[in-house]
Motif scaffolding. Structure first.
Motif, PDB file in Angstrom:
ATOM      1  N   VAL B 307       0.874  -1.173   0.000  1.00 22.94           N
ATOM      2  CA  VAL B 307       0.000   0.000   0.000  1.00 22.94           C
ATOM      3  C   VAL B 307       0.910   1.222   0.000  1.00 22.94           C
ATOM      4  N   SER B 308       0.351   2.425  -0.133  1.00 24.02           N
ATOM      5  CA  SER B 308       1.230   3.588  -0.103  1.00 24.02           C
ATOM      6  C   SER B 308       1.386   4.067   1.340  1.00 24.02           C
ATOM      7  N   VAL B 309       2.443   4.822   1.571  1.00 23.31           N
ATOM      8  CA  VAL B 309       2.703   5.323   2.913  1.00 23.31           C
ATOM      9  C   VAL B 309       1.542   6.205   3.378  1.00 23.31           C
ATOM     10  N   ASN B 310       1.052   6.996   2.439  1.00 21.20           N
ATOM     11  CA  ASN B 310      -0.070   7.868   2.793  1.00 21.20           C
ATOM     12  C   ASN B 310      -1.295   7.088   3.228  1.00 21.20           C
ATOM     13  N   GLU B 311      -1.529   5.958   2.561  1.00 21.69           N
ATOM     14  CA  GLU B 311      -2.673   5.121   2.951  1.00 21.69           C
ATOM     15  C   GLU B 311      -2.493   4.613   4.381  1.00 21.69           C
ATOM     16  N   ILE B 312      -1.256   4.218   4.696  1.00 25.30           N
ATOM     17  CA  ILE B 312      -1.005   3.725   6.056  1.00 25.30           C
ATOM     18  C   ILE B 312      -1.226   4.838   7.073  1.00 25.30           C
ATOM     19  N   ILE B 313      -0.701   6.025   6.770  1.00 27.57           N
ATOM     20  CA  ILE B 313      -0.848   7.138   7.712  1.00 27.57           C
ATOM     21  C   ILE B 313      -2.335   7.485   7.895  1.00 27.57           C
ATOM     22  N   THR B 314      -3.074   7.470   6.787  1.00 23.68           N
ATOM     23  CA  THR B 314      -4.505   7.746   6.880  1.00 23.68           C
ATOM     24  C   THR B 314      -5.193   6.695   7.738  1.00 23.68           C
ATOM     25  N   ALA B 315      -4.783   5.425   7.538  1.00 23.17           N
ATOM     26  CA  ALA B 315      -5.374   4.346   8.329  1.00 23.17           C
ATOM     27  C   ALA B 315      -5.065   4.523   9.812  1.00 23.17           C
ATOM     28  N   VAL B 316      -3.859   4.989  10.113  1.00 17.25           N
ATOM     29  CA  VAL B 316      -3.513   5.248  11.511  1.00 17.25           C
ATOM     30  C   VAL B 316      -4.393   6.373  12.049  1.00 17.25           C
ATOM     31  N   ASP B 317      -4.560   7.382  11.223  1.00 20.03           N
ATOM     32  CA  ASP B 317      -5.347   8.542  11.616  1.00 20.03           C
ATOM     33  C   ASP B 317      -6.789   8.143  11.951  1.00 20.03           C
ATOM     34  N   HIS B 318      -7.337   7.197  11.177  1.00 16.76           N
ATOM     35  CA  HIS B 318      -8.718   6.766  11.402  1.00 16.76           C
ATOM     36  C   HIS B 318      -8.828   5.604  12.375  1.00 16.76           C
ATOM     37  N   GLY B 319      -7.703   5.239  13.000  1.00 12.26           N
ATOM     38  CA  GLY B 319      -7.756   4.176  13.996  1.00 12.26           C
ATOM     39  C   GLY B 319      -7.842   2.775  13.423  1.00 12.26           C
ATOM     40  N   VAL B 320      -7.650   2.628  12.101  1.00 11.81           N
ATOM     41  CA  VAL B 320      -7.694   1.296  11.503  1.00 11.81           C
ATOM     42  C   VAL B 320      -6.408   0.538  11.834  1.00 11.81           C
ATOM     43  N   ILE B 321      -5.283   1.274  11.828  1.00 14.41           N
ATOM     44  CA  ILE B 321      -4.011   0.678  12.223  1.00 14.41           C
ATOM     45  C   ILE B 321      -3.652   1.159  13.619  1.00 14.41           C
ATOM     46  N   LYS B 322      -3.373   0.195  14.496  1.00 16.16           N
ATOM     47  CA  LYS B 322      -3.057   0.543  15.879  1.00 16.16           C
ATOM     48  C   LYS B 322      -1.618   0.211  16.255  1.00 16.16           C
ATOM     49  N   THR B 323      -1.025  -0.742  15.518  1.00 17.69           N
ATOM     50  CA  THR B 323       0.395  -1.062  15.745  1.00 17.69           C
ATOM     51  C   THR B 323       1.145  -0.857  14.444  1.00 17.69           C
ATOM     52  N   LEU B 324       2.315  -0.240  14.540  1.00 12.73           N
ATOM     53  CA  LEU B 324       3.057   0.074  13.331  1.00 12.73           C
ATOM     54  C   LEU B 324       4.535  -0.197  13.545  1.00 12.73           C
ATOM     55  N   ILE B 325       5.154  -0.797  12.523  1.00 17.24           N
ATOM     56  CA  ILE B 325       6.614  -0.942  12.529  1.00 17.24           C
ATOM     57  C   ILE B 325       7.151  -0.061  11.413  1.00 17.24           C
ATOM     58  N   VAL B 326       8.077   0.817  11.727  1.00 17.84           N
ATOM     59  CA  VAL B 326       8.696   1.669  10.711  1.00 17.84           C
ATOM     60  C   VAL B 326      10.175   1.336  10.669  1.00 17.84           C
ATOM     61  N   LEU B 327      10.640   0.855   9.531  1.00 14.93           N
ATOM     62  CA  LEU B 327      12.051   0.471   9.447  1.00 14.93           C
ATOM     63  C   LEU B 327      12.834   1.423   8.551  1.00 14.93           C
ATOM     64  N   GLY B 328      13.710   2.188   9.160  1.00 15.47           N
ATOM     65  CA  GLY B 328      14.701   2.942   8.403  1.00 15.47           C
ATOM     66  C   GLY B 328      14.285   4.284   7.837  1.00 15.47           C
ATOM     67  N   THR B 329      13.132   4.786   8.191  1.00 16.60           N
ATOM     68  CA  THR B 329      12.733   6.039   7.557  1.00 16.60           C
ATOM     69  C   THR B 329      12.276   7.064   8.572  1.00 16.60           C
ATOM     70  N   ASP B 330      12.451   8.307   8.204  1.00 15.02           N
ATOM     71  CA  ASP B 330      11.950   9.375   9.047  1.00 15.02           C
ATOM     72  C   ASP B 330      10.651   9.896   8.439  1.00 15.02           C
ATOM     73  N   ILE B 331       9.548   9.219   8.745  1.00  9.78           N
ATOM     74  CA  ILE B 331       8.307   9.632   8.092  1.00  9.78           C
ATOM     75  C   ILE B 331       7.776  10.938   8.658  1.00  9.78           C
ATOM     76  N   VAL B 332       8.202  11.295   9.852  1.00  3.41           N
ATOM     77  CA  VAL B 332       7.697  12.546  10.422  1.00  3.41           C
ATOM     78  C   VAL B 332       8.154  13.733   9.584  1.00  3.41           C
ATOM     79  N   LYS B 333       9.432  13.773   9.273  1.00  2.00           N
ATOM     80  CA  LYS B 333       9.956  14.890   8.475  1.00  2.00           C
ATOM     81  C   LYS B 333       9.695  14.677   6.988  1.00  2.00           C
ATOM     82  N   GLY B 334       9.582  13.400   6.616  1.00  2.00           N
ATOM     83  CA  GLY B 334       9.620  13.087   5.190  1.00  2.00           C
ATOM     84  C   GLY B 334       8.350  13.372   4.416  1.00  2.00           C
TER      85      GLY B 334
END
Ligand code: SF4
Ligand code: SF4
Ligand code: SF4
Lengths: 162, 475
Positions: B307-334
Motif C-alpha cells: 500500500v502507499s505510505v499515505n494510505e497507512i498514515i490515513t489508516a492510523v489517523d482513522h484508527g484502523v491501524i493501531k500497531t506500526l513498525i517503521v524500518l529505516g525512515t523518518d516519516i515525520v519529516k519526510g
C-alpha cells in the motif's frame, strides 16, 4: 607544473568540490564556492600566485611559497590574525573571517594525494569534469580551448571553449 | 591493514560507485573509483558524505524500550508480544525504507502476510513512496531504461524537471553529449529556470504535466509505426500544439538516432507520461529516471503487495491501524503537509528501526538500531553489493530484525531469494486515458530540496548550510 583549471561551460554549481575538499582536509574548507549572479556557484581557487599577497601580508611567516610553487600556510606559526585573508585579491581565504577556529587548512593542491598518484580531491569528485588538474603548458596549447582570464595575477584559472 | 571495498551510493537513482578504505574494520577513507567504466569515480556533494554516514555521530547502536537501553532479546520480545496481542484485530502495518535490499523487502512482504496477517506493507523513499517507480514499471515497455553511457552518447536529450540538482553526476554525461557535436540537442522542460535549464539548447518553462502531454502528441504525430496502437487515442485526446519549443523538441527526439528522456519527478502521472513519450517515439528511445533514492527499481520489481505510505498514515489517523513498525525512515519529516507526529500519537504501539536518530523515533515505544545498505549484503537495483564494513554496535539489517521478530512470534521466515514477480504491464488504452485525464489536473509538487538535506540530522545538513551562509556573507 600542474595547476587547477575550471572549464566554465561544464560547471553546474553543485559544490561537490567544496565538500570533497572539506572532507580530505578534515572540515576545513579551503576551496570555497562563490555565487555568481546568473551563472551559479563557482569554485574560487587559490592561484598560488607568483608573488603572493598573502605571503607578503603574513607577519609571522606562516604563509610561504615553497619550492614546488605551492603557497601553504603553516598552522604551527599561524596566530590567526587574518592578515592573509584581507590581502588575497581573489577572496580565496575570505571564509576564514567567519570562523571561530583559525587557522584553516589552505589549498596545497592536495600535494600528499598527488604524491600517491591520485588527483586532488576536488578534481576527482567533480561530476562534470569541469575541474581539471593539468600541466600549464599543455592546457594553453589545447586545440578548441581558449584560456581566459589571463590578466589575473599568476596563472590564469579558467578555460572554456571558443 | 588497509583494505579497499567498493560500494554504491544510494542517495539518488544514478547509483555512483565509490571505494571505502578500512583499517581493522574501521572505515577510514572514501576514495574515488577513478577506473570506474561508467562514472570515472566522480561523486556529487551527497556522495562525498558516504564515509560520514558510516561514522555518523548520531548512529544508533543499541535497542531501546521507552528510551531505556535494553538488549535485543528484550526489544524483540516486547515487540512480538505486542504484535501477537494485536494479531487477532488485524490492525498492524509496516513501513520499510527504500534503501532495503531486495531480499529484505521480500522478507518484509512475507512478514506482513504471515506475521501481521494484514499484508500491509508500504515502501518509502526519501522523496516520497514508490508510486513513481510503480507508475514507471507499469507504463513502460521493458528494456527501455537508459544507462549512464547511453546518455553520454545521445544526440538528443530532453530533461524534465531539474535532474542536475538531484543527481549531479548525470550532468557530466549530459553535457558531454551536448558539447560533443554542434547541433546536438539538450532540451529542458521545467516549471521554472533551474540548474539544469541553464545548460539547455532549447528550454520551455511551464506546467510540466501539460508540456509532457504536448510532447506526447508531437511525438505521436511525427514517429513512424504504432507498436502499441495508441496513436489514434493520443490524437483524439490531446489537442495539437502550437508551442514551437515543444514541437522542435518532439521532432528532434523522434528524428535523432539516439535519444534519451531524463525525468526528475515525484509525480506518478509525469512518470507515466514520460514512459508513454518514450514508448511511442520509437524502439530505440530510452528513458532515465532520476528520482527516489535507494533501491526503487529493485524493490518494485520484486515486491508487489504494497500500500502507499499515505494510505497507512490515513489508516492510523482513522484508527484502523493501531500497531506500526517503521524500518529505516523518518516519516515525520519526510511527508510534507501532514502532521505525522500527531497521527503517530494515536497508535497503541510503534516500533522504529533506524540507522540514525530521527524524528519518527521520538514517539516510538521500541527502537531498533539498523544497518545501512553499506553494511549489508544484498541485491540493490540489480547489483549484488557486499558490505564494506560491519554494522556499528548491535545494529542489524532490516531482514534480520524481521526474522527474529517472526521467530519470537512462532513463525520462522525462510531466507528469501529474490525473483521478479511479473513482467511489467504494457501501456494500453485504458491506462493512457486515465493518465491523460489526470494530466489535465495541475497539482503542486514539492520542490526539490537542497541536494544534501536528505538525512535531516547532524552534521550532514549543518555543513551544507554553513557553506551557503559563508558564500552569501563573504561576497
Ligand atoms: S564540483 Fe565541478 S561542477 Fe560542481 S560546482 Fe565544483 S567545479 Fe562546478
Ligand atoms: S594571494 Fe590568494 S590566490 Fe594568491 S597565493 Fe595567496 S591565497 Fe592564493
Ligand atoms: S549523483 Fe546520486 S548516486 Fe551519484 S553520488 Fe550523487 S547522490 Fe550519490
Amino acid at each position: 607544473m600542474k595547476k587547477l583549471f575550471l572549464q566554465l561551460d561544464l560547471c553546474i554549481g553543485c559544490q561537490a568540490h567544496s565538500l570533497a575538499c572539506q572532507r580530505v582536509r578534515n572540515q576545513a574548507v579551503t576551496l570555497q564556492s562563490t555565487c555568481v549572479e546568473g551563472v551559479g556557484n563557482l569554485p574560487v581557487l587559490c592561484r598560488h600566485c607568483e608573488d603572493p599577497a598573502c605571503v607578503a601580508a603574513c607577519p609571522n611567516d606562516a604563509m610561504t611559497r615553497d619550492e614546488d610553487n605551492i603557497v601553504r600556510r603553516n598552522p604551527a606559526r599561524c596566530t590567526g590574525c587574518r592578515s592573509c585573508v584581507l590581502a588575497c585579491p581573489f577572496g580565496v581565504l575570505s571564509q576564514g573571517m567567519k570562523l571561530q577556529v583559525f587557522p584553516l587548512g589552505k589549498c596545497d593542491l592536495c600535494s600528499s594525494r598527488v604524491a600517491e598518484g591520485k588527483q586532488p580531491a576536488c578534481v576527482a569528485t567533480c561530476p562534470t569534469g569541469a575541474l581539471r588538474f593539468e600541466e600549464v603548458d599543455e592546457i594553453y596549447g589545447k586545440e578548441g580551448e581558449t584560456v581566459i582570464g589571463s590578466h589575473s595575477v599568476g596563472y590564469s584559472t579558467y578555460i572554456r571553449r571558443p | 591493514m588497509l583494505v579497499q571495498k567498493k560500494s554504491t551510493c544510494m542517495l539518488c537513482s544514478v547509483g555512483c560507485e565509490f571505494i571505502i578504505e578500512t583499517i581493522d574494520d574501521e572505515a577510514v577513507n572514501l576514495e574515488y573509483d577513478k577506473d570506474n567504466p561508467v562514472t570515472g569515480g566522480v561523486l556529487c556533494a551527497k556522495g562525498n558524505y558516504m564515509l560520514e554516514l558510516i561514522n555518523h555521530p548520531l548512529r544508533l547502536i543499541e535497542p531501546q524500550i521507552n528510551g531505556k537501553v535494553v538488549d535485543w532479546n528484550e526489544a524483540i520480545r516486547k515487540t512480538s508480544d505486542e504484535l501477537l496481542a494485536h494479531r487477532e484485530k488485524s490492525d498492524a502495518g509496516i513501513i520499510l525504507a527504500g534503501d532495503a535490499s531486495v531480499e529484505d523487502a521480500k522478507t518484509a512482504e512475507l512478514f506482513a502476510e504471515t506475521c501481521l496477517g494484514t499484508g500491509r506493507l508500504a515502501i518509502y523513499f526519501a522523496t516520497g513512496d514508490d508510486t513513481v517507480q510503480k507508475a514507471l514499471t507499469m507504463a513502460s515497455i521493458p528494456n527501455r531504461a537508459a544507462g549512464l553511457n547511453d546518455i553520454g552518447k545521445s544526440t538528443c536529450t530532453i530533461a524534465v524537471g531539474n535532474p542536475f540538482e538531484v543527481g549531479p553526476v548525470i550532468a557530466g554525461k549530459v553535457l558531454k553529449a551536448r558539447y560533443a557535436r554542434r547541433g546536438n540537442i539538450f532540451g529542458v522542460i521545467s516549471n521554472k529556470e533551474n540548474m539544469t535549464s541553464r545548460f539547455a539548447t532549447i528550454h520551455h518553462y511551464g506546467n510540466e504535466r501539460k508540456l509532457l502531454s504536448q510532447l506526447l502528441r508531437v511525438v505521436a504525430d511525427r514517429s513512424e509505426g504504432d507498436e502499441l496502437g495508441l496513436k489514434k487515442l493520443i490524437k483524439e485526446l490531446i489537442p495539437a500544439t502550437e508551442n514551437p519549443d515543444v514541437v522542435k523538441l518532439g521532432e528532434a527526439f523522434v528524428k535523432s538516432p539516439s535519444s534519451v528522456l531524463i525525468l526528475e519527478t515525484q509525480d506518478p502521472v509525469k512518470a507515466q507520461l514520460a514512459s508513454a513519450v518514450v514508448s511511442v517515439a520509437g524502439a530505440d528511445k530510452r528513458l532515465f529516471c532520476v528520482n527516489t533514492y535507494g533501491n526503487a527499481k529493485g524493490i518494485c520489481e520484486a515486491v508487489k503487495s504494497t500500500v502507499s505510505v499515505n494510505e497507512i498514515i490515513t489508516a492510523v489517523d482513522h484508527g484502523v491501524i493501531k500497531t506500526l513498525i517503521v524500518l529505516g525512515t523518518d516519516i515525520v519529516k519526510g511527508i510534507p503537509g501532514r502532521n505525522i507526529e500527531a497521527v503517530l500519537e494515536k497508535l497503541d504501539f510503534l516500533a522504529v528501526g533506524a540507522p540514525f536518530g530521527n524524528e519518527t523515533k521520538q514517539s516510538a515505544n521500541v527502537i531498533f538500531p539498523t544497518a545501512l545498505w553499506l553494511e549489508t549484503e544484498g541485491i540493490y537495483n540489480g547489483k549484488h553489493l557486499q558490505p564494506v564494513i560491519d554494522p556499528p554496535g548491535a545494529a542489524l539489517p532490516y531482514g534480520d530484525i524481521l526474522r527474529q521478530l517472526a521467530e519470537a512470534m512462532g513463525k520462522a521466515l525462510p531466507q528469501v531469494t529474490p525473483e521478479p514477480v511479473e513482467a511489467p504491464q504494457q501501456l494500453n488504452e485504458e491506462t493512457l486515458r486515465v493518465i491523460l485525464k489526470e494530466s489535465m489536473e495541475t497539482v503542486p509538487e514539492p520542490a526539490v530540496q537542497s541536494t544534501v538535506t536528505q538525512f535531516a540530522d547532524g552534521s550532514l545538513t549543518s555543513n551544507i548550510q554553513w557553506l551557503q551562509l559563508q558564500e552569501r556573507d563573504a561576497w
